[in-house]
Motif scaffolding. Structure first.
Motif, PDB file in Angstrom:
ATOM      1  N   ILE A   1      -2.102   3.495  -5.954  1.00  0.00           N
ATOM      2  CA  ILE A   1      -2.715   2.511  -5.456  1.00  0.00           C
ATOM      3  C   ILE A   1      -4.060   3.327  -4.906  1.00  0.00           C
ATOM      4  O   ILE A   1      -3.986   4.657  -3.983  1.00  0.00           O
TER       5      ILE A   1
ATOM      6  N   SER B   1       4.021   1.904  -1.286  1.00  0.00           N
ATOM      7  CA  SER B   1       4.541   1.138  -2.448  1.00  0.00           C
ATOM      8  C   SER B   1       4.919   2.842  -3.140  1.00  0.00           C
ATOM      9  O   SER B   1       3.445   3.592  -3.871  1.00  0.00           O
TER      10      SER B   1
ATOM     11  N   LEU C   1       0.899  -1.564   0.505  1.00  0.00           N
ATOM     12  CA  LEU C   1       0.106   0.096  -0.098  1.00  0.00           C
ATOM     13  C   LEU C   1       0.236   1.289  -0.196  1.00  0.00           C
ATOM     14  O   LEU C   1       0.591   2.300  -0.238  1.00  0.00           O
TER      15      LEU C   1
ATOM     16  N   ASP D   1       3.746   2.555  -7.942  1.00  0.00           N
ATOM     17  CA  ASP D   1       2.018   2.299  -8.515  1.00  0.00           C
ATOM     18  C   ASP D   1       1.305   3.305  -7.636  1.00  0.00           C
ATOM     19  O   ASP D   1       1.778   3.311  -6.282  1.00  0.00           O
TER      20      ASP D   1
ATOM     21  N   VAL E   1     -10.805  -0.106  -5.437  1.00  0.00           N
ATOM     22  CA  VAL E   1      -9.551   0.030  -5.842  1.00  0.00           C
ATOM     23  C   VAL E   1      -9.302  -0.153  -6.472  1.00  0.00           C
ATOM     24  O   VAL E   1      -8.602  -1.488  -7.876  1.00  0.00           O
TER      25      VAL E   1
ATOM     26  N   TRP F   1      -5.493   6.510  -0.695  1.00  0.00           N
ATOM     27  CA  TRP F   1      -4.535   7.497  -1.390  1.00  0.00           C
ATOM     28  C   TRP F   1      -2.500   7.184  -1.745  1.00  0.00           C
ATOM     29  O   TRP F   1      -2.966   7.646  -0.310  1.00  0.00           O
ATOM     30  N   ASN F   2      -2.405   6.304  -2.586  1.00  0.00           N
ATOM     31  CA  ASN F   2      -1.041   5.622  -1.343  1.00  0.00           C
ATOM     32  C   ASN F   2       0.176   6.946  -2.044  1.00  0.00           C
ATOM     33  O   ASN F   2       0.146   7.579  -3.222  1.00  0.00           O
TER      34      ASN F   2
ATOM     35  N   PHE G   1      -4.577   1.206 -15.736  1.00  0.00           N
ATOM     36  CA  PHE G   1      -4.151   0.218 -14.585  1.00  0.00           C
ATOM     37  C   PHE G   1      -5.643  -1.258 -14.317  1.00  0.00           C
ATOM     38  O   PHE G   1      -6.219  -1.419 -15.470  1.00  0.00           O
TER      39      PHE G   1
ATOM     40  N   ALA H   1      -8.034   4.196  -3.715  1.00  0.00           N
ATOM     41  CA  ALA H   1      -9.825   3.030  -2.734  1.00  0.00           C
ATOM     42  C   ALA H   1     -10.404   4.653  -3.123  1.00  0.00           C
ATOM     43  O   ALA H   1     -10.385   5.327  -2.615  1.00  0.00           O
TER      44      ALA H   1
ATOM     45  N   VAL I   1      -4.807   0.203  -8.701  1.00  0.00           N
ATOM     46  CA  VAL I   1      -3.069  -0.048  -9.161  1.00  0.00           C
ATOM     47  C   VAL I   1      -3.118   0.728 -10.899  1.00  0.00           C
ATOM     48  O   VAL I   1      -3.867  -0.301 -11.092  1.00  0.00           O
TER      49      VAL I   1
END
Length: 144
Positions: A19, A14, A12, A17, A116, A31-32, A100, A21, A118
């Motif tokens: 990610i 990372s 999550l 990329d 979700v 929001w990663n 994605f 949701a 990616v």
């Protein structure tokens, strides 16, 4: 099968990329750092906002039609693992190309609670392929 400790947290957070949701209404709930890097919005900017934040205006009606259908039916026209390619919008208003995969989130009763996605920025590759196609078309036209 045992999942290694910390695997979920590592994925999550990372930085490569994005990610992202959402809830059933298409509001961003996660929001990663990868999403921050790709789109330019911080998690504080994005969480609680509509996905319109990153969807170009001319594509919103089509997106929301499909999103509402998926939330209502619990099915997506995109199969598990399908790689989708779409334009995205960055904080500074630039359009980028993203690929994605999307997964539906479900509660214990299997009702859809959100999504979700990616995402990966493929703008550079998209532009290179477009330029190669343009050159190939030019070469083909000259050879006829």
């Amino acid at each position: 099968m045992n999942t290694p400790a910390g695997l979920g947290e590592a994925l999550l957070n990372s930085a490569s990329d994005a990610i992202i949701a959402t809830d059933r209404e298409g509001r961003i709930t996660f929001w990663n750092p990868g999403a921050e890097r790709i789109f330019g919005f911080t998690a504080a900017d994005a969480v609680g906002q509509s996905l319109d934040l990153i969807i170009p205006e001319n594509l919103r009606a089509r997106h929301w039609s499909g999103f509402r259908h998926t939330m209502a039916t619990g099915t997506s026209r995109y199969g598990h693992g399908d790689l989708l390619s779409v334009p995205g919008l960055t904080r500074d208003g630039a359009r980028i190309s993203v690929e994605f995969t999307i997964v539906l989130l479900r509660d214990g009763a299997q009702a859809v609670t959100g999504t979700v996605a990616v995402m990966r920025d493929v703008t550079k590759r998209f532009e290179e392929v477009r330029e190669l196609r343009r050159r190939l078309a030019g070469a083909d036209a000259r050879s006829k």
